[in-house]
Write a protein that holds these residues in place. Structure first.
Motif, PDB file in Angstrom:
ATOM      1  N   TYR A   1     -59.535  -4.794 -45.734  1.00  0.00           N
ATOM      2  CA  TYR A   1     -59.672  -4.158 -44.912  1.00  0.00           C
ATOM      3  C   TYR A   1     -60.685  -2.989 -45.121  1.00  0.00           C
ATOM      4  CZ  TYR A   1     -55.764  -6.125 -42.253  1.00  0.00           C
ATOM      5  OH  TYR A   1     -54.921  -7.065 -41.784  1.00  0.00           O
ATOM      6  N   PHE A   2     -60.827  -2.543 -46.224  1.00  0.00           N
ATOM      7  CA  PHE A   2     -61.737  -1.466 -46.520  1.00  0.00           C
ATOM      8  C   PHE A   2     -63.308  -2.001 -46.403  1.00  0.00           C
ATOM      9  CE2 PHE A   2     -64.460   0.647 -50.076  1.00  0.00           C
ATOM     10  CZ  PHE A   2     -64.594   1.808 -49.581  1.00  0.00           C
ATOM     11  N   VAL A   3     -63.411  -3.302 -46.903  1.00  0.00           N
ATOM     12  CA  VAL A   3     -64.703  -3.973 -46.862  1.00  0.00           C
ATOM     13  C   VAL A   3     -65.150  -4.203 -45.462  1.00  0.00           C
ATOM     14  CG1 VAL A   3     -66.074  -6.154 -47.343  1.00  0.00           C
ATOM     15  CG2 VAL A   3     -64.528  -5.110 -49.060  1.00  0.00           C
ATOM     16  N   ILE A   4     -64.260  -4.543 -44.556  1.00  0.00           N
ATOM     17  CA  ILE A   4     -64.494  -4.537 -42.964  1.00  0.00           C
ATOM     18  C   ILE A   4     -64.888  -3.182 -42.469  1.00  0.00           C
ATOM     19  CG2 ILE A   4     -63.195  -5.231 -41.037  1.00  0.00           C
ATOM     20  CD1 ILE A   4     -61.425  -7.093 -42.491  1.00  0.00           C
ATOM     21  N   LEU A   5     -64.183  -2.147 -42.752  1.00  0.00           N
ATOM     22  CA  LEU A   5     -64.530  -0.883 -42.371  1.00  0.00           C
ATOM     23  C   LEU A   5     -65.881  -0.543 -42.856  1.00  0.00           C
ATOM     24  CD1 LEU A   5     -63.796   1.858 -40.972  1.00  0.00           C
ATOM     25  CD2 LEU A   5     -62.987   2.439 -43.324  1.00  0.00           C
ATOM     26  N   ILE A   6     -66.337  -0.709 -43.865  1.00  0.00           N
ATOM     27  CA  ILE A   6     -67.586  -0.498 -44.431  1.00  0.00           C
ATOM     28  C   ILE A   6     -68.619  -1.339 -43.485  1.00  0.00           C
ATOM     29  CG2 ILE A   6     -69.401  -0.678 -46.422  1.00  0.00           C
ATOM     30  CD1 ILE A   6     -67.085   1.569 -46.482  1.00  0.00           C
ATOM     31  N   PHE A   7     -68.295  -2.646 -43.268  1.00  0.00           N
ATOM     32  CA  PHE A   7     -69.386  -3.243 -42.531  1.00  0.00           C
ATOM     33  C   PHE A   7     -69.549  -2.839 -41.247  1.00  0.00           C
ATOM     34  CE2 PHE A   7     -70.580  -6.697 -39.732  1.00  0.00           C
ATOM     35  CZ  PHE A   7     -71.464  -7.577 -40.383  1.00  0.00           C
ATOM     36  N   ALA A   8     -68.402  -2.182 -40.576  1.00  0.00           N
ATOM     37  CA  ALA A   8     -68.655  -1.649 -39.215  1.00  0.00           C
ATOM     38  C   ALA A   8     -69.375  -0.231 -39.228  1.00  0.00           C
ATOM     39  CB  ALA A   8     -67.289  -1.430 -38.808  1.00  0.00           C
ATOM     40  N   VAL A   9     -69.191   0.255 -40.553  1.00  0.00           N
ATOM     41  CA  VAL A   9     -70.168   1.574 -40.568  1.00  0.00           C
ATOM     42  C   VAL A   9     -71.409   1.408 -40.540  1.00  0.00           C
ATOM     43  CG1 VAL A   9     -70.597   3.617 -42.081  1.00  0.00           C
ATOM     44  CG2 VAL A   9     -68.180   3.012 -41.489  1.00  0.00           C
ATOM     45  N   GLY A  10     -71.818   0.203 -41.432  1.00  0.00           N
ATOM     46  CA  GLY A  10     -73.189  -0.424 -41.478  1.00  0.00           C
ATOM     47  C   GLY A  10     -73.725  -0.782 -40.274  1.00  0.00           C
ATOM     48  N   ALA A  11     -72.947  -1.486 -39.420  1.00  0.00           N
ATOM     49  CA  ALA A  11     -73.300  -2.053 -38.286  1.00  0.00           C
ATOM     50  C   ALA A  11     -73.553  -0.707 -37.195  1.00  0.00           C
ATOM     51  CB  ALA A  11     -72.324  -2.906 -37.457  1.00  0.00           C
ATOM     52  N   ALA A  12     -72.684   0.400 -37.278  1.00  0.00           N
ATOM     53  CA  ALA A  12     -72.860   1.495 -36.369  1.00  0.00           C
ATOM     54  C   ALA A  12     -74.260   2.079 -36.740  1.00  0.00           C
ATOM     55  CB  ALA A  12     -71.831   2.186 -36.506  1.00  0.00           C
ATOM     56  N   ALA A  13     -74.605   2.264 -37.974  1.00  0.00           N
ATOM     57  CA  ALA A  13     -75.823   2.962 -38.516  1.00  0.00           C
ATOM     58  C   ALA A  13     -76.950   2.078 -38.043  1.00  0.00           C
ATOM     59  CB  ALA A  13     -75.528   3.058 -40.121  1.00  0.00           C
ATOM     60  N   GLY A  14     -76.740   0.875 -38.023  1.00  0.00           N
ATOM     61  CA  GLY A  14     -77.872  -0.222 -37.833  1.00  0.00           C
ATOM     62  C   GLY A  14     -78.251  -0.073 -36.532  1.00  0.00           C
ATOM     63  N   ALA A  15     -77.263   0.081 -35.460  1.00  0.00           N
ATOM     64  CA  ALA A  15     -77.412   0.399 -34.094  1.00  0.00           C
ATOM     65  C   ALA A  15     -78.293   1.444 -33.798  1.00  0.00           C
ATOM     66  CB  ALA A  15     -76.222   0.104 -33.331  1.00  0.00           C
ATOM     67  N   LEU A  16     -77.778   2.694 -34.385  1.00  0.00           N
ATOM     68  CA  LEU A  16     -78.451   3.857 -34.277  1.00  0.00           C
ATOM     69  C   LEU A  16     -79.784   4.044 -34.470  1.00  0.00           C
ATOM     70  CD1 LEU A  16     -75.305   6.113 -35.001  1.00  0.00           C
ATOM     71  CD2 LEU A  16     -76.203   5.743 -32.698  1.00  0.00           C
ATOM     72  N   MET A  17     -79.859   3.510 -35.900  1.00  0.00           N
ATOM     73  CA  MET A  17     -81.309   3.655 -36.464  1.00  0.00           C
ATOM     74  C   MET A  17     -82.261   2.627 -35.684  1.00  0.00           C
ATOM     75  SD  MET A  17     -81.278   5.860 -38.633  1.00  0.00           S
ATOM     76  CE  MET A  17     -80.144   6.880 -37.380  1.00  0.00           C
ATOM     77  N   SER A  18     -81.695   1.600 -35.547  1.00  0.00           N
ATOM     78  CA  SER A  18     -82.641   0.674 -34.555  1.00  0.00           C
ATOM     79  C   SER A  18     -83.118   1.371 -33.222  1.00  0.00           C
ATOM     80  CB  SER A  18     -82.020  -0.481 -34.182  1.00  0.00           C
ATOM     81  OG  SER A  18     -81.600  -1.418 -35.196  1.00  0.00           O
ATOM     82  N   ILE A  19     -82.353   2.229 -32.472  1.00  0.00           N
ATOM     83  CA  ILE A  19     -82.765   2.573 -31.455  1.00  0.00           C
ATOM     84  C   ILE A  19     -83.781   3.967 -31.918  1.00  0.00           C
ATOM     85  CG2 ILE A  19     -82.042   4.135 -29.801  1.00  0.00           C
ATOM     86  CD1 ILE A  19     -79.165   2.713 -29.572  1.00  0.00           C
ATOM     87  N   ARG A  20     -83.674   4.643 -32.849  1.00  0.00           N
ATOM     88  CA  ARG A  20     -84.200   5.820 -33.108  1.00  0.00           C
ATOM     89  C   ARG A  20     -85.622   5.453 -33.898  1.00  0.00           C
ATOM     90  NH1 ARG A  20     -80.256  10.712 -35.152  1.00  0.00           N
ATOM     91  NH2 ARG A  20     -78.773  10.764 -33.412  1.00  0.00           N
ATOM     92  N   LEU A  21     -85.538   4.547 -34.723  1.00  0.00           N
ATOM     93  CA  LEU A  21     -86.814   4.195 -35.537  1.00  0.00           C
ATOM     94  C   LEU A  21     -87.307   2.876 -35.391  1.00  0.00           C
ATOM     95  CD1 LEU A  21     -85.464   5.319 -39.098  1.00  0.00           C
ATOM     96  CD2 LEU A  21     -86.654   6.575 -37.528  1.00  0.00           C
ATOM     97  N   GLY A  22     -86.681   1.905 -34.449  1.00  0.00           N
ATOM     98  CA  GLY A  22     -87.361   0.740 -34.252  1.00  0.00           C
ATOM     99  C   GLY A  22     -87.406  -0.296 -35.222  1.00  0.00           C
ATOM    100  N   GLU A  23     -88.590  -1.224 -35.246  1.00  0.00           N
ATOM    101  CA  GLU A  23     -88.503  -2.054 -36.200  1.00  0.00           C
ATOM    102  C   GLU A  23     -88.606  -1.592 -37.603  1.00  0.00           C
ATOM    103  OE1 GLU A  23     -90.833  -1.349 -33.872  1.00  0.00           O
ATOM    104  OE2 GLU A  23     -90.708  -3.166 -32.527  1.00  0.00           O
TER     105      GLU A  23
END
Length: 232
Positions: free
Chosen positions: A178-200
């Motif tokens: 469950y901890f690893v799943i949570l970390i994956f979700a955190v990474g996905a959230a960061a990826g979504a936010l950074m993709s919007i702000r920094l693009g490629e």
């Protein structure tokens, strides 16, 4: 009597799992949000979308999902070759070679424009395949760092078995998943936010996480000899 200690390469440490899982979640969100709604890691989703577009006759979209699938298969194949060729190499762990290739691919992806999304997704799928095929367990527990479905199944299975047997070791393993799943979700959230702000170029943040894992693997940790894992 104190158990004898042995140096172990940290390719199965939980700290490394955190860096790799953050990068895995980040890449999936990045490829979906920034590279044409294709999943770099979740190939099941690509197969579903491929089948859907085949059924609807959207031939122009078929390659969008077919090529990442082919790249994923190629990544697994190449990883097995690297493992066979460098498994006894003493200067560097073969898994570090895999991470170095991943990092290089993600750095290149950051330079690719939107017109080359197909190539970018192929490169990320290739990198994902190398990671998932090379890092299969941490602390002796089978675990994926680029997808969640297997971890979710294992976590809930262990939780149920704990409630039946009251074996605390099963509860510990369940929490691990469950901890690893949570970390994956955190990474996905960061990826979504950074993709919007920094693009490629936001994918370079995932490359930095992998670089941290690469460096971490130069560190040796002491473990009881009785628990030493065989170098794969």
């Amino acid at each position: 009597m104190t158990a004898k200690k042995a140096c172990k390469q940290m390719s199965e440490s939980m700290t490394l799992a955190v860096f790799l899982t953050l990068a895995g979640g980040f890449q999936d969100a990045y490829s979906y949000n920034c590279r044409g709604k294709v999943f770099a890691n979740a190939q099941t989703g690509n197969i579903v979308l491929l089948g859907q577009n085949l059924a609807q006759g959207n031939w122009d979209l078929v390659l969008r999902y077919l090529l990442p699938l082919a790249a994923f298969l190629a990544g697994v194949y190449i990883t097995e070759w690297v493992h066979h060729r460098y498994k006894d190499y003493s200067r560097i762990h073969w898994r570090q070679i895999v991470l170095a290739i991943e990092i290089l691919l993600l750095l290149i992806v950051g330079f690719l424009p939107q017109s080359l999304n197909g190539l970018a997704n192929m490169m990320m799928s290739f990198a994902c395949a190398m990671q998932v095929n090379s890092f299969r367990k941490f602390r002796g527990i089978p675990c994926a760092t680029t997808m969640c479905i297997g971890n979710m199944r294992s976590a809930t299975e262990m939780l149920c078995k704990y409630h039946i047997t009251r074996d605390k070791n099963l509860r510990k393993k369940s929490l691990h998943y469950y901890f690893v799943i949570l970390i994956f979700a955190v990474g996905a959230a960061a990826g979504a936010l950074m993709s919007i702000r920094l693009g490629e170029r936001s994918i370079w943040l995932a490359a930095m996480l992998l670089m941290a894992g690469f460096i971490l693997m130069f560190i040796k940790e002491d473990i009881p000899k009785s628990k030493r894992a065989i170098r794969e």
